[in-house]
Design a protein around this motif. Structure first.
Motif, PDB file in Angstrom:
ATOM      1  N   HIS A  15       0.835  -1.194   0.000  1.00  0.00           N
ATOM      2  CA  HIS A  15       0.000   0.000   0.000  1.00  0.00           C
ATOM      3  C   HIS A  15       0.875   1.251   0.000  1.00  0.00           C
ATOM      4  O   HIS A  15       2.022   1.237   0.476  1.00  0.00           O
ATOM      5  CB  HIS A  15      -0.917  -0.007   1.228  1.00  0.00           C
ATOM      6  N   ASP A  16       0.333   2.327  -0.552  1.00  0.00           N
ATOM      7  CA  ASP A  16       1.108   3.571  -0.652  1.00  0.00           C
ATOM      8  C   ASP A  16       1.526   4.092   0.714  1.00  0.00           C
ATOM      9  O   ASP A  16       2.623   4.640   0.871  1.00  0.00           O
ATOM     10  CB  ASP A  16       0.278   4.632  -1.387  1.00  0.00           C
ATOM     11  N   ALA A  17       0.667   3.925   1.711  1.00  0.00           N
ATOM     12  CA  ALA A  17       1.012   4.415   3.052  1.00  0.00           C
ATOM     13  C   ALA A  17       2.218   3.661   3.618  1.00  0.00           C
ATOM     14  O   ALA A  17       3.087   4.259   4.272  1.00  0.00           O
ATOM     15  CB  ALA A  17      -0.193   4.275   3.981  1.00  0.00           C
ATOM     16  N   VAL A  18       2.277   2.356   3.354  1.00  0.00           N
ATOM     17  CA  VAL A  18       3.411   1.562   3.838  1.00  0.00           C
ATOM     18  C   VAL A  18       4.696   1.993   3.144  1.00  0.00           C
ATOM     19  O   VAL A  18       5.759   2.138   3.786  1.00  0.00           O
ATOM     20  CB  VAL A  18       3.134   0.065   3.616  1.00  0.00           C
ATOM     21  N   VAL A  20       5.401   4.922   1.818  1.00  0.00           N
ATOM     22  CA  VAL A  20       5.814   6.251   2.301  1.00  0.00           C
ATOM     23  C   VAL A  20       6.455   6.148   3.672  1.00  0.00           C
ATOM     24  O   VAL A  20       7.477   6.808   3.961  1.00  0.00           O
ATOM     25  CB  VAL A  20       4.593   7.194   2.310  1.00  0.00           C
ATOM     26  N   LEU A  21       5.898   5.324   4.543  1.00  0.00           N
ATOM     27  CA  LEU A  21       6.462   5.170   5.884  1.00  0.00           C
ATOM     28  C   LEU A  21       7.874   4.590   5.825  1.00  0.00           C
ATOM     29  O   LEU A  21       8.794   5.069   6.534  1.00  0.00           O
ATOM     30  CB  LEU A  21       5.551   4.262   6.715  1.00  0.00           C
TER      31      LEU A  21
END
Length: 203
Positions: A15-18, A20-21
């Protein structure tokens, strides 16, 4: 003759959030370590992409970090005041800046391509739409047979003329004609009677 092998299935990207993190954590690790751990982000990139170019960049960054550590370690005292020390600092921060830019650009490009390949794979393996679910029936076109011959149209057969039924005079017309004939008969009878009487009187 051997056919081509099947293409390797593309894994679903995180996922994009993962993503970015992970990028924020690795960049922060390199910055807060003053560039000594800049190779960590490049190591992660080389493991993910498995490209020789990324492996070469990782080896170069590790060599630059080791050289900068050697130059800074050879500096007498705690302060940097020799050309070797300045070269070590410049090499250290230059490697950090280059590693951050290269890692972010290559990582974003890699997962963007992986996402596009995964989407194309999903479309390729998607089952065809059923007419019972879409509500429309596909038109049925029978396949032409090799032995089927198109029949030639036959000319229409001539139909015999239908005779028209004889027209009968109306009853009123018959009665009128009969009455006229009766009147004509009476008239002729009277006329003959006058003629016979005239001949006898003359005799």
């Amino acid at each position: 003759m051997q056919g081509q092998g099947h293409a390797q299935p593309v894994r679903r990207p995180p996922h994009d959030a993962v993503l970015v993190l992970v990028r924020v954590v690795l960049v922060a690790l390199g910055v807060f370590s003053a560039g000594f751990l800049a190779w960590a982000m490049l190591l992660r990139l080389a493991v993910v992409t498995r490209r020789p170019v990324d492996v070469g960049v990782l080896v170069t960054a590790v060599a630059a970090d080791v050289l900068s550590i050697v130059l800074l370690g050879s500096e007498p005292g705690d302060d940097v005041h020799t050309p070797g020390g300045y070269l070590g600092i410049t090499l250290l921060f230059g490697t950090l800046l280059g590693a951050v830019v290269y890692y972010l650009a290559a990582d974003v490009r890699h997962f963007q391509r992986q996402r596009e390949a995964y989407t194309a794979q999903q479309y390729a393996y998607a089952p065809p739409a059923s007419p019972y679910t879409t509500g429309t029936m596909p038109p049925h076109t029978p396949a032409p047979s090799a032995h089927s011959v198109t029949p030639m149209p036959r000319p229409p057969l001539p139909q015999p003329p239908i005779p028209a039924p004889p027209q009968r005079p109306a009853p009123a017309r018959i009665e009128q004609v009969r009455a006229e004939l009766d009147e004509l008969s009476d008239y002729l009878r009277k006329h003959d009677g006058h003629r016979e009487g005239g001949h006898e009187g003359g005799r």
